[in-house]
Design a protein around this motif. Structure first.
Motif, PDB file in Angstrom:
ATOM      1  N   LEU A  71      43.939 -28.616  29.238  1.00  0.00           N
ATOM      2  CA  LEU A  71      42.546 -28.274  29.532  1.00  0.00           C
ATOM      3  C   LEU A  71      42.450 -27.004  30.376  1.00  0.00           C
ATOM      4  O   LEU A  71      41.549 -26.188  30.164  1.00  0.00           O
ATOM      5  CB  LEU A  71      41.851 -29.445  30.236  1.00  0.00           C
ATOM      6  N   ILE A  74      42.967 -24.083  28.025  1.00  0.00           N
ATOM      7  CA  ILE A  74      41.777 -23.840  27.210  1.00  0.00           C
ATOM      8  C   ILE A  74      40.697 -23.158  28.044  1.00  0.00           C
ATOM      9  O   ILE A  74      40.049 -22.211  27.588  1.00  0.00           O
ATOM     10  CB  ILE A  74      41.269 -25.153  26.592  1.00  0.00           C
ATOM     11  N   ARG A 103      39.010 -28.737  23.481  1.00  0.00           N
ATOM     12  CA  ARG A 103      38.594 -29.150  24.828  1.00  0.00           C
ATOM     13  C   ARG A 103      37.788 -30.446  24.754  1.00  0.00           C
ATOM     14  O   ARG A 103      38.000 -31.354  25.554  1.00  0.00           O
ATOM     15  CB  ARG A 103      37.769 -28.043  25.479  1.00  0.00           C
TER      16      ARG A 103
END
Length: 122
Positions: A71, A74, A103
């Motif tokens: 995460l 991203i 995500r």
């Protein structure tokens, strides 16, 4: 015209009585909801597949070692994308769409997949 269509027209800011405009808003209301549901069911299929096979989760976050790291990667990519000039953004539109979808899936997995897999294993 149904009451739902009238409510939708008012919510869109249209207060007129033109039958053509109200019909156009009704078409938008019907097709917009159908398209939103298609996207929901597509996301649900992916998340169902992820919870059924933990190996898919590992493949999805690779080369990151954890969901949180993936995460973060991203988020960094999205920030870099926002700082790109417009002409470069057009070249990377597919990559940003994929990053945003990943995500969404990874957030779902982080919140629910461990509980779902534990429940399925019990």
């Amino acid at each position: 015209m149904t009451s739902h269509a009238s409510q939708f027209a008012r919510a869109c800011g249209y207060a007129g009585t033109s039958p053509a405009m109200r019909e156009a808003l009704e078409v938008i209301r019907r097709h917009g909801i159908a398209e939103a549901r298609k996207a929901h069911f597509a996301r649900k299929q992916v998340t169902d597949a992820l919870t059924a096979d933990p190996g898919l989760i590992a493949a999805m976050i690779h080369p990151a070692q954890s969901l949180d790291e993936a995460l973060d990667d991203i988020a960094a990519f999205i920030i870099r994308y926002r700082n790109m000039p417009t002409w470069r953004r057009h070249n990377h539109a597919a990559a940003i769409a994929k990053a945003k979808a990943n995500r969404l899936y990874l957030r779902f997995v982080r919140r629910f997949a461990i509980k779902i897999m534990a429940r399925a294993a019990a």
